[in-house]
Structures are given as structure tokens and as C-alpha cells.
Design a protein around this motif. Structure first.
Motif, PDB file in Angstrom:
ATOM      1  N   ASN A   6       0.864  -1.180   0.000  1.00 23.25           N
ATOM      2  CA  ASN A   6       0.000   0.000   0.000  1.00 23.25           C
ATOM      3  C   ASN A   6       0.902   1.232   0.000  1.00 23.25           C
ATOM      4  OD1 ASN A   6      -1.698   2.203   0.817  1.00 23.25           O
ATOM      5  ND2 ASN A   6      -3.205   0.707   1.540  1.00 23.25           N
ATOM      6  N   GLN A  26      -9.097 -10.213   4.798  1.00 25.21           N
ATOM      7  CA  GLN A  26      -8.090  -9.464   5.541  1.00 25.21           C
ATOM      8  C   GLN A  26      -6.952  -9.010   4.616  1.00 25.21           C
ATOM      9  OE1 GLN A  26      -6.415 -11.442   8.971  1.00 25.21           O
ATOM     10  NE2 GLN A  26      -5.239  -9.646   9.602  1.00 25.21           N
ATOM     11  N   GLU A  31      -7.280  -8.267   1.508  1.00 24.79           N
ATOM     12  CA  GLU A  31      -7.811  -7.143   0.736  1.00 24.79           C
ATOM     13  C   GLU A  31      -7.850  -5.873   1.587  1.00 24.79           C
ATOM     14  OE1 GLU A  31      -9.302  -4.950  -2.394  1.00 24.79           O
ATOM     15  OE2 GLU A  31      -8.334  -6.905  -2.344  1.00 24.79           O
ATOM     16  N   MET A  32      -8.195  -6.007   2.861  1.00 21.83           N
ATOM     17  CA  MET A  32      -8.242  -4.846   3.745  1.00 21.83           C
ATOM     18  C   MET A  32      -6.851  -4.240   3.904  1.00 21.83           C
ATOM     19  SD  MET A  32      -9.579  -4.595   7.709  1.00 21.83           S
ATOM     20  CE  MET A  32      -8.374  -5.802   8.253  1.00 21.83           C
ATOM     21  N   THR A  43      -6.008  -2.096   0.925  1.00 20.16           N
ATOM     22  CA  THR A  43      -6.820  -0.906   0.637  1.00 20.16           C
ATOM     23  C   THR A  43      -7.026   0.028   1.818  1.00 20.16           C
ATOM     24  OG1 THR A  43      -8.840  -2.178   1.126  1.00 20.16           O
ATOM     25  CG2 THR A  43      -8.070  -2.150  -1.166  1.00 20.16           C
ATOM     26  N   ASP A  44      -6.697  -0.414   3.041  1.00 17.44           N
ATOM     27  CA  ASP A  44      -6.950   0.387   4.236  1.00 17.44           C
ATOM     28  C   ASP A  44      -5.617   0.733   4.906  1.00 17.44           C
ATOM     29  OD1 ASP A  44      -7.634   1.482   6.662  1.00 17.44           O
ATOM     30  OD2 ASP A  44      -9.237   0.051   7.079  1.00 17.44           O
ATOM     31  N   ALA A  62      -4.860   2.593   7.427  1.00  9.93           N
ATOM     32  CA  ALA A  62      -4.888   2.565   8.893  1.00  9.93           C
ATOM     33  C   ALA A  62      -4.735   1.146   9.416  1.00  9.93           C
ATOM     34  CB  ALA A  62      -6.182   3.193   9.401  1.00  9.93           C
ATOM     35  N   ALA A  63      -5.438   0.202   8.783  1.00 11.41           N
ATOM     36  CA  ALA A  63      -5.355  -1.193   9.213  1.00 11.41           C
ATOM     37  C   ALA A  63      -3.953  -1.746   8.992  1.00 11.41           C
ATOM     38  CB  ALA A  63      -6.384  -2.035   8.457  1.00 11.41           C
TER      39      ALA A  63
END
Length: 250
Positions: free
Chosen positions: A91, A122, A124-125, A128-129, A131-132
């Protein structure tokens, strides 16, 4: 007259020869007779059941001891997914390598198989996230420069919640269920521990040495442990001006 002149010349020549020989003798004795070598500290072997595999994959592992941790992480094939997660490849908004290189830090680096075992949602998160991904990345790091015989104990991670390490040497576990497969790999200002699972901050152990208001009121004479130092707040994820291609996990 000739005899006196010859004697005088002979004396002068002899004196000159003696005068010239003195500095040469001094120079000869001034040469050093021994050479002193500064001892070089031996790089200790990493420990764990899969360290032989690590050494085969990274035959120059000893030379990494003075290399910045970001380059060391990228040099170990079996943790390329973790390296992608912390270096902006997974990311673009999350790159904590500059923080890691301002250690000292202990870094738990999950294997590629560990990342591949995460549920698809998870994975994928994390792509794309920001913060995570930032939360997960910093949970794998805590302050210190500890080898396999000294890393045990419970400490706050850079994410803020706690990490518990038990065992020593080649038999170390993190949060009871995650095994260190090869640990104590030296980098500049860091020690790297390759682990067989991705650590989950939602499964962090409870903080130690903390008391509640009710327990303090009912037991004013009880002895409490010293509070552990709070971990530095994780910096906000950097924003990349242009998104890069997504790197696959695993």
C-alpha cells in the motif's frame, strides 16, 4: 708535511663516516617490530529450527549486521510479503522503513506462508486500508536490541498494545502461539525474528502492572508493579502523490 696532511684527511673522513652512520642507526631502531590488530566482534549465529534454510537463502547473512534494516528485510526471500507490507509496496500510503531505521528495534517478520494463510478479506483490507495496515505493521515492532537469549518478556509494541515473548535461544514463542523459526538476525540498529504467523493486535495480552480504581480502593496496602513505558505513538501514514501498482501478498 705529506704525512701530517694524510693523517688529518683520514681523521676527517673517519669523523664524517661516524656522523653519517648515527642517523641511519636511529632510523633502523625506529622501525616498528610488531603489528597490533584490532579484534573484530564475531557475529552470533541466529537461532531457530529453520535457520539453516535462512543461511542457505542468504549466504552473506553475516555482512548484513551493518546494513540498514530496510535493506536486510528486502534481502530475505522468505519474508518478501512482510517487506512489501512495511515498505510501501503493498500500500503506497504505508512505509514505516524510515522509522525502523531509526531504531533500536526488535522486528517480528512473518513468513510468506504466514501472510498467504490470512483470510482473503483481511488481505484485501491490508491492501486498501492504510490505517489497518499501519496498525498491523507497527504491532510487529518494539523498542530494543535483544538477542535470542534476552528477548523474553512483555513489552508495548510500537502500535501501542503489548507483545509477550516466552522462551529463549532456538525455542521462542510470541503471544503463546506464534513460533520464531529463526531469530536474532542482525541488522543495523535492529534484530529480526522470522515468525510463522502474522501477529494480531486484537489478540494482544493484557497490559501488566496496571491496577483499576476499585482494586486500589479495596487494597490500599497492596504492592503494584511498575508501569511499563508507553510506546511512542505511531506516525500517521504518509500520503503518496501517485498510487503504485499493488504488490500481491504471499
Amino acid at each position: 708535511m705529506k704525512t701530517r696532511t694524510s693523517k688529518a684527511i683520514g681523521v676527517a673522513v673517519g669523523a664524517a663516516a661516524i656522523a653519517l652512520s648515527v642517523p641511519l642507526a636511529v632510523n633502523a631502531y625506529a622501525e616498528p617490530t610488531t603489528t597490533t590488530n584490532t579484534p573484530v566482534a564475531e557475529i552470533p549465529d541466529p537461532q531457530g529450527p529453520k535457520c539453516d534454510d535462512f543461511k542457505k537463502a542468504v549466504p552473506n547473512w553475516k555482512s548484513l549486521a551493518d546494513v540498514p534494516v530496510g535493506k536486510v528485510l528486502s534481502a530475505i526471500p522468505d519474508i518478501s510479503s512482510f517487506n512489501a507490507a512495511v515498505s510501501g509496496q503493498l500500500n503506497p500510503a504505508v512505509n514505516i522503513v524510515p522509522v525502523l531505521e531509526n531504531g533500536p528495534f526488535v522486528v517480528f517478520a512473518p513468513t510468506n506462508d504466514a501472510f498467504a494463510a490470512l483470510p482473503p478479506e483481511q488481505q484485501e483490507m491490508l491492501r486498501t486500508d492504510p490505517a489497518a495496515l499501519t496498525k498491523l505493521a507497527y504491532y510487529h515492532v518494539f523498542l530494543g536490541l535483544l538477542g535470542p537469549d534476552d528477548v523474553k518478556g512483555q513489552r508495548p509494541s510500537q502500535e501501542g498494545t503489548e507483545v509477550e515473548v516466552t522462551g529463549s535461544g532456538g525455542d521462542i514463542k510470541v503471544n503463546e502461539t506464534t513460533k520464531v523459526v529463526c531469530g536474532g538476525i542482525q541488522a543495523q540498529n535492529a534484530r529480526i525474528y522470522i515468525v510463522d504467523k502474522v501477529l494480531d493486535p486484537t489478540e494482544a495480552p493484557a497490559p501488566i502492572g496496571r491496577t483499576t480504581a476499585s482494586s486500589t480502593a479495596t487494597s490500599a496496602t497492596s504492592t503494584t508493579q511498575t508501569l511499563p513505558a508507553e510506546a511512542p505513538a505511531a506516525p500517521a501514514p504518509a500520503t503518496s502523490p501517485a498510487p503504485a501498482a499493488e504488490a500481491p501478498i504471499g
